[in-house]
Write a protein that holds these residues in place. Structure first.
Motif, PDB file in Angstrom:
ATOM      1  N   ILE A  62       0.890  -1.216   0.234  1.00 19.73           N
ATOM      2  CA  ILE A  62       0.093   0.035   0.028  1.00 19.73           C
ATOM      3  C   ILE A  62       0.877   1.327  -0.027  1.00 19.73           C
ATOM      4  O   ILE A  62       0.513   2.233  -0.664  1.00 19.73           O
ATOM      5  CB  ILE A  62      -0.888  -0.083   1.276  1.00 19.73           C
ATOM      6  N   ASN A  63       1.924   1.258   0.829  1.00 22.14           N
ATOM      7  CA  ASN A  63       2.755   2.252   0.932  1.00 22.14           C
ATOM      8  C   ASN A  63       3.639   2.796  -0.167  1.00 22.14           C
ATOM      9  O   ASN A  63       3.871   3.680  -0.688  1.00 22.14           O
ATOM     10  CB  ASN A  63       3.676   2.468   2.209  1.00 22.14           C
ATOM     11  N   LYS A  64       4.156   1.452  -1.132  1.00 22.75           N
ATOM     12  CA  LYS A  64       4.824   1.707  -2.458  1.00 22.75           C
ATOM     13  C   LYS A  64       4.016   2.450  -3.309  1.00 22.75           C
ATOM     14  O   LYS A  64       4.099   3.177  -4.215  1.00 22.75           O
ATOM     15  CB  LYS A  64       5.097   0.178  -2.932  1.00 22.75           C
ATOM     16  N   ALA A  65       2.531   2.077  -3.470  1.00 19.00           N
ATOM     17  CA  ALA A  65       1.700   2.593  -4.236  1.00 19.00           C
ATOM     18  C   ALA A  65       1.303   4.033  -3.985  1.00 19.00           C
ATOM     19  O   ALA A  65       1.250   4.831  -4.871  1.00 19.00           O
ATOM     20  CB  ALA A  65       0.189   1.788  -4.399  1.00 19.00           C
ATOM     21  N   TYR A  66       1.459   4.417  -2.719  1.00 22.18           N
ATOM     22  CA  TYR A  66       1.143   5.543  -2.226  1.00 22.18           C
ATOM     23  C   TYR A  66       2.254   6.561  -2.562  1.00 22.18           C
ATOM     24  O   TYR A  66       2.135   7.656  -2.971  1.00 22.18           O
ATOM     25  CB  TYR A  66       0.899   5.586  -0.582  1.00 22.18           C
ATOM     26  N   THR A  67       3.468   5.923  -2.365  1.00 24.14           N
ATOM     27  CA  THR A  67       4.573   6.718  -2.716  1.00 24.14           C
ATOM     28  C   THR A  67       4.778   7.118  -4.103  1.00 24.14           C
ATOM     29  O   THR A  67       5.102   8.154  -4.541  1.00 24.14           O
ATOM     30  CB  THR A  67       5.974   5.837  -2.085  1.00 24.14           C
ATOM     31  N   ALA A  68       4.482   5.947  -4.951  1.00 25.60           N
ATOM     32  CA  ALA A  68       4.575   6.278  -6.360  1.00 25.60           C
ATOM     33  C   ALA A  68       3.549   7.248  -6.962  1.00 25.60           C
ATOM     34  O   ALA A  68       3.958   8.187  -7.980  1.00 25.60           O
ATOM     35  CB  ALA A  68       4.184   4.953  -7.055  1.00 25.60           C
ATOM     36  N   ALA A  69       2.374   7.133  -6.448  1.00 26.25           N
ATOM     37  CA  ALA A  69       1.182   8.110  -6.943  1.00 26.25           C
ATOM     38  C   ALA A  69       1.786   9.650  -6.447  1.00 26.25           C
ATOM     39  O   ALA A  69       1.512  10.524  -7.074  1.00 26.25           O
ATOM     40  CB  ALA A  69      -0.022   7.887  -6.295  1.00 26.25           C
ATOM     41  N   GLY A  70       2.100   9.593  -5.316  1.00 25.42           N
ATOM     42  CA  GLY A  70       2.453  11.025  -4.462  1.00 25.42           C
ATOM     43  C   GLY A  70       3.505  11.721  -5.209  1.00 25.42           C
ATOM     44  O   GLY A  70       3.658  12.827  -5.067  1.00 25.42           O
ATOM     45  N   PHE A  71       4.556  10.918  -5.703  1.00 29.38           N
ATOM     46  CA  PHE A  71       5.753  11.499  -6.412  1.00 29.38           C
ATOM     47  C   PHE A  71       5.808  11.472  -7.843  1.00 29.38           C
ATOM     48  O   PHE A  71       6.599  12.109  -8.321  1.00 29.38           O
ATOM     49  CB  PHE A  71       6.978  11.235  -5.535  1.00 29.38           C
ATOM     50  N   GLY A  72       4.962  10.536  -8.249  1.00 28.69           N
ATOM     51  CA  GLY A  72       5.247  10.173  -9.690  1.00 28.69           C
ATOM     52  C   GLY A  72       6.014   9.546 -10.286  1.00 28.69           C
ATOM     53  O   GLY A  72       6.328   9.797 -11.491  1.00 28.69           O
ATOM     54  N   MET A  73       6.775   8.817  -9.481  1.00 28.54           N
ATOM     55  CA  MET A  73       8.009   8.158  -9.914  1.00 28.54           C
ATOM     56  C   MET A  73       8.211   6.756  -9.050  1.00 28.54           C
ATOM     57  O   MET A  73       7.557   6.661  -8.121  1.00 28.54           O
ATOM     58  CB  MET A  73       9.276   8.948  -9.650  1.00 28.54           C
ATOM     59  N   ALA A  74       8.716   5.926  -9.801  1.00 22.81           N
ATOM     60  CA  ALA A  74       8.960   4.416  -9.217  1.00 22.81           C
ATOM     61  C   ALA A  74       9.776   4.626  -7.827  1.00 22.81           C
ATOM     62  O   ALA A  74      10.649   5.151  -7.929  1.00 22.81           O
ATOM     63  CB  ALA A  74       9.296   3.764 -10.301  1.00 22.81           C
ATOM     64  N   THR A  75       9.328   3.754  -7.014  1.00 20.19           N
ATOM     65  CA  THR A  75       9.899   3.702  -5.715  1.00 20.19           C
ATOM     66  C   THR A  75      11.410   3.282  -5.884  1.00 20.19           C
ATOM     67  O   THR A  75      12.331   3.788  -4.944  1.00 20.19           O
ATOM     68  CB  THR A  75       9.299   2.757  -4.672  1.00 20.19           C
ATOM     69  N   HIS A  76      11.855   2.611  -6.943  1.00 19.35           N
ATOM     70  CA  HIS A  76      13.246   2.275  -6.932  1.00 19.35           C
ATOM     71  C   HIS A  76      14.308   3.367  -7.358  1.00 19.35           C
ATOM     72  O   HIS A  76      15.351   3.462  -7.230  1.00 19.35           O
ATOM     73  CB  HIS A  76      13.462   1.114  -7.815  1.00 19.35           C
TER      74      HIS A  76
END
Length: 143
Positions: A62-76
């Motif tokens: 859930i937090n990976k999806a949140y991070t990716a949506a929030g910053f518009g970039m892949a978590t890696h």
């Protein structure tokens, strides 16, 4: 003068299609995973915890999806972004819900972020593999 703007976001049907594609990709490699899709604002739209997926992977996906949506970039991409920047390296990693390793991708349509997609359950390389296969299966690019 208008004080609002329309915000495109992923539909529940598309979120389910993406989740189903991820579950199929995870089954192919034999690793049960947690799969999360958020709207453009980072709110959870659809979630699946496959049988046998680690419990701790629930919040991570859930937090990976949140991070990716929030910053518009892949978590890696976060590791490279912060590794040589001490204020970020030692500060931003303490931000609640921020994930800085692979498995989270923004969902984009026509260049605009319409959601976030997070996978957790294997090593982050496996999470990334499942996510990119699922995105491709539904006609979206992993960025």
């Amino acid at each position: 003068m208008t004080h609002s703007r329309p915000i495109a976001t992923i539909s529940a049907a598309a979120a389910r299609e993406l989740t189903d594609a991820a579950a199929a990709a995870a089954a192919e490699i034999g690793v049960p995973m947690c799969i999360a899709v958020t709207c453009a604002a980072g709110n959870l739209i659809y979630f699946q915890r496959m049988d046998g997926a680690p419990l701790l992977s629930t919040d991570i996906a859930i937090n990976k999806a949140y991070t990716a949506a929030g910053f518009g970039m892949a978590t890696h991409a976060w590791h490279e972004f912060i590794k040589n920047d001490p204020p970020l390296l030692h500060g931003i990693v303490h931000t609640d819900r921020l994930v800085t390793f692979g498995g989270g991708y923004p969902v984009k349509e026509e260049g605009a972020v319409i959601g976030g997609f997070g996978i957790s359950g294997g090593h982050y390389h496996q999470d990334m593999e499942v996510a990119t296969k699922a995105l491709a299966a539904v006609g979206l690019a992993a960025e």
